[in-house]
Design an enzyme around this catalytic site. Structure first.
Site, mmCIF file in Angstrom:
data_model
loop_
_atom_site.group_PDB
_atom_site.id
_atom_site.type_symbol
_atom_site.label_atom_id
_atom_site.label_comp_id
_atom_site.label_asym_id
_atom_site.label_seq_id
_atom_site.Cartn_x
_atom_site.Cartn_y
_atom_site.Cartn_z
ATOM 1 N N GLU A 1 7.972 -14.401 61.867
ATOM 2 C CA GLU A 1 9.148 -14.696 62.695
ATOM 3 C C GLU A 1 10.003 -15.829 62.120
ATOM 4 O O GLU A 1 9.480 -16.869 61.712
ATOM 5 C CB GLU A 1 8.680 -15.057 64.107
ATOM 6 C CG GLU A 1 9.777 -15.294 65.103
ATOM 7 C CD GLU A 1 9.245 -15.515 66.519
ATOM 8 O OE1 GLU A 1 10.070 -15.585 67.443
ATOM 9 O OE2 GLU A 1 8.015 -15.617 66.696
ATOM 10 N N LYS B 1 15.193 -10.333 69.300
ATOM 11 C CA LYS B 1 14.113 -10.589 70.254
ATOM 12 C C LYS B 1 14.651 -10.500 71.682
ATOM 13 O O LYS B 1 15.712 -11.040 72.001
ATOM 14 C CB LYS B 1 13.530 -11.986 69.990
ATOM 15 C CG LYS B 1 12.241 -12.304 70.715
ATOM 16 C CD LYS B 1 11.707 -13.646 70.203
ATOM 17 C CE LYS B 1 10.374 -14.007 70.785
ATOM 18 N NZ LYS B 1 9.861 -15.286 70.212
ATOM 19 N N CYS C 1 7.245 -11.000 68.322
ATOM 20 C CA CYS C 1 6.330 -11.953 68.970
ATOM 21 C C CYS C 1 6.198 -11.710 70.481
ATOM 22 O O CYS C 1 5.481 -10.825 70.911
ATOM 23 C CB CYS C 1 6.761 -13.381 68.664
ATOM 24 S SG CYS C 1 5.437 -14.594 68.878
#
Length: 583
Positions: free
Chosen positions: A52, A121, A157
Site C-alpha cells: 500500500e 481505497k 487493505c
C-alpha cells in the site's frame, strides 16, 4: 497488436515485492520499485505487485496534503508506467492519486507503457493508529481491473475487513484478488488477518494474494508476512515476517478456478516476534533519519541492558556507545553488571561520574531550598544530570540517544521528565516490565535472523534476577512504592488495553486500594507521556497513536459498581433513543 485478440491466459507468474519504502523518498521508492521489477523480469514474472502507498510510504499522514508531494508521487507513477513499454512485467503499484481536487489512496495498474487502470481505497480506517479519513477521500465501489488478460480484484487493505468491496468485485467478474496492504504489527495481528482473509475467500469463492509492507515508520513496524490463500482456504504462500523479499507466486487456472502456489516460510510469533519488531523499529528509525549510531546510559539494570542488546542487534556493536553514569548510590554490583553487559555485546563503554554535576546543581539551588528537607527533587537531579550528559554526547558526536523506560514505568509516571526520558527513540516503550524480563531471557538463548549482535548470553544473568532499582537513594527498590510487577502489569493491561473499570479488576481478584492507586498514577502521568520519545508499538494499545487521553482530566474511577440506567427518568411518552429532528 490488438491486445484484446489474445486468448485469456491460464497461467501467470506474479512477483510479490515485500519491501521497505522510506516515507517521502519518492525518488528512492521509485528506484526500489524499478529494481524489484527488474528482478521480477529476470524471474520470468508477468506482473509485479507492491504494498500500500509504496511510492509515498505509508502512512503519509498530513504530508499527503502537500501539493508538491502529490505531484511528485504522480510523476513517479507515470514514470513506472512508461517503464512498462519495454515488454517486461506489468506493475501494480500504489500511490496517492489526485483527481477532481480529491486525494485518494490508490492502486495503479501499469502495462505496455500506459496507466491501464486506477482503483481507489473505499473503506478508510479511522481507529487505533489509523486516521485516513483526515487526509483521503473514499473511492467509489470498484470493479476489477484487466491486467494481462485477467480480471483482478484490487481491494486495498481495509477494503477486505468488511465484505462490501470484495462482494462487489466478485459480482462484477473478478477472477482472484490481489490486496496491497500497509498493516502494522501488533501482538495477535497475524491471526486476525488470516481470519479476515479466510472469511473473504469463503464468501467469494475466489483466491486472495495479500501483499504487506515491511519496515519501521516512526512508532509503527510493518511485519510483511505476505500470504496467499486459495479458494479451498489452503495456504498457498507465506513470506517471512520482518524481512524484505521478492517472491514468485505461480497462478494457474484449472476448470475455471485460479490456484496460487509459492514459497511457504515458518511464521515467527509471540515473544520472538515482539523482540524482532523492536529491533527492526529501532534500526529503521536510526537508518531512515541518517543517524550514525546511538548512545545510551547503561545502568546495570535490565531495561538499559535489553535496549543495548536491541541496539547492537539492529546496528552492530560499532555503532552503539554505552555510558555508565554513576553516583554515590550506584552499587558495586551495578558497575560490575554494566561492564559485563557491555563486554558481552562488544560495544564501546565509558564511565562518566555525575557527582560534580549533581553537587553543582545542588549548590546552585541551596539558597532557594534552604530550610526544606531532601526529597524526590534531589533524586531527580541525578536523573536530569544523566540526561543532560547523554544529550551532550549526542550533540557532540551525532549519535541518537536511546531512552530506556518500559511501559510499566511510563504508565505510572516512574520516569523523570528531562532526565531518563531524554532521547530520540525508545525500543521498549510498549513492553511491560514483565515482558522485558521475559525477552531478556529469550535473547540470551536466541536472536532474530539477520541480527548483528553476538550469539549467546548478552545480558548477564544477575541483571535478570536482581530486584529492579533506580538507585537514586540508599537501598531503593522499585517495589518499595509499586506493587509487584506481575500484579502491576496485570492491572495496567486491564486499564490500558481493555479500558476495564476498577470494579471489574477488583472482581477479578485484585485489591481495591492497589487498583485505585494504579488508576490514579496512570491518569496523572499523561503529561509526561505526551513529552516522551516515540517508540515501537507491539501491543494492541500503545501510548500515543492508540491511546490519546486529555492531560487536564479530573475523572477518577472510584471502584463503585456501575449501576444500570434508571429508565424511570425517561418520559414514557418519548422513546429513550436519540432522534433526528428535521427543522
Amino acid at each position: 497488436m490488438d491486445l484484446s485478440s489474445r486468448p485469456p491466459p491460464t497461467s501467470l507468474r506474479i512477483a510479490v515485492a515485500q519491501l521497505n519504502p522510506i516515507m517521502g523518498d519518492v525518488a528512492g521508492n521509485l528506484a526500489k520499485a524499478r529494481a524489484a521489477r527488474a528482478d521480477a523480469a529476470a524471474a520470468g514474472a508477468d506482473i509485479v505487485v507492491f504494498s500500500e502507498l509504496f511510492i509515498s510510504g505509508y502512512p503519509p499522514e498530513d504530508l499527503v496534503l502537500k501539493p508538491a508531494f502529490q505531484a511528485a508521487c504522480r510523476q513517479a507513477a507515470e514514470a513506472m508506467a512508461r517503464d512498462t513499454a519495454d515488454g517486461g512485467p506489468a506493475a501494480i503499484i500504489t500511490t496517492p492519486w489526485v483527481e477532481d481536487g480529491k486525494v485518494y489512496n490508490a492502486v495503479v495498474c501499469c502495462d505496455h507503457g500506459l496507466i491501464q487502470a486506477v482503483r481507489a481505497k473505499v473503506d478508510l480506517p479511522n481507529y487505533s493508529v489509523f486516521d485516513e479519513k483526515r487526509v483521503f477521500s473514499s473511492g467509489p465501489l470498484p470493479g476489477p481491473a484487466s491486467v494481462r488478460g485477467v480480471r483482478i480484484g484490487l481491494p486495498i487493505c481495509e477494503d477486505i475487513w468488511d465484505d462490501e468491496v470484495v462482494e462487489t468485485l466478485s459480482e462484477t467478474g473478478a477472477e482472484f484478488f490481489i490486496v496491497p496492504n500497509g498493516s502494522p504489527y501488533r501482538e495477535s495481528v497475524y491471526d486476525e488477518r488470516m481470519n479476515t482473509i479466510v472469511a473473504r475467500v469463503t464468501e467469494s469463492g475466489l483466491p486472495m494474494l495479500y501483499v504487506n509492507q515491511v519496515g519501521g515508520q516512526d512508532e509503527l513496524v510493518f511485519d510483511g508476512a505476505s500470504l496467499a490463500i486459495n479458494a479451498d482456504r489452503s495456504l498457498a504462500m507465506q513470506l517471512p515476517a520482518f524481512r524484505e523479499t521478492i517472491a514468485i507466486v505461480d497462478a494457474r487456472k484449472t476448470d475455471g478456478v485460479w490456484r496460487f502456489s509459492g514459497p511457504i516460510h515458518q511464521h515467527v510469533t509471540g515473544d520472538e516476534a515482539n523482540y524482532t519488531a523492536c529491533v527492526l523499529g529501532l534500526r529503521d528509525y536510526v537508518e531512515k533519519n541518517r543517524f550514525p549510531g546511538v548512545v545510551l546510559g547503561l545502568s546495570g539494570g535490565i531495561d538499559s541492558a535489553i535496549c543495548a542488546a536491541m541496539a547492537v542487534d539492529a546496528l552492530g556493536p560499532d555503532r552503539v556507545h554505552c555510558v555508565m553514569l554513576p553516583y554515590r548510590f550506584t552499587s558495586e554490583e551495578s558497575l560490575k553488571d554494566a561492564f559485563a553487559c557491555a563486554k558481552a555485546l562488544g560495544v564501546r563503554y565509558d564511565i562518566v561520574p555525575i557527582s560534580t554535576a549533581v553537587e553543582g546543581l545542588e549548590a546552585s539551588l541551596a539558597p532557594l531550598f534552604k530550610g526544606t528537607s531532601r526529597d524526590i527533587t534531589e533524586e531527580n537531579l541525578q536523573s536530569r544530570a544523566r540526561g543532560t550528559i547523554l544529550m551532550s554526547i549526542s550533540n557532540k558526536f551525532g549519535a541518537m540517544v536511546v531512552t530506556t523506560g518500559n511501559k510499566s514505568e511510563m504508565s505510572v509516571g516512574y520516569a523523570t521528565i528531562y532526565g531518563d526520558m531524554n532521547g530520540g527513540y525508545n525500543p521498549i516503550k510498549d513492553l511491560y516490565k514483565t515482558e522485558v524480563f521475559r525477552l531478556s531471557a529469550l535473547r540470551n538463548r536466541w536472536k532474530p535472523e539477520g541480527a548483528l549482535g553476538p550469539d549467546g548470553e548478552v545480558i548477564p544473568e544477575n541483571i535478570i534476577v536482581k530486584p529492579p532499582s533506580a538507585e537514586l537513594r540508599e537501598n531503593q527498590k522499585d517495589q518499595d512504592s509499586l506493587p509487584a510487577y506481575d500484579v502491576l502489569d496485570a492491572i495496567l493491561e486491564s486499564l490500558v488495553e481493555k479500558e476495564a473499570s476498577v470494579a471489574s479488576i477488583v472482581e477479578a481478584g485484585y485489591d481495591l486500594e492497589t487498583v485505585k492507586k494504579v488508576e490514579r498514577l496512570l491518569a496523572i502521568a499523561e503529561y509526561k507521556r505526551r513529552q516522551a520519545a516515540p517508540g515501537v508499538k507491539v501491543t494492541a494499545r500503545n501510548f500515543g497513536r492508540d491511546r490519546r487521553y486529555p492531560i487536564v482530566n479530573r475523572f477518577r474511577d472510584t471502584g463503585e459498581p456501575v449501576s444500570e440506567p434508571d429508565l424511570t427518568l425517561v418520559s414514557p411518552t418519548a422513546a429513550p433513543k436519540l432522534d433526528v429532528v428535521d427543522f
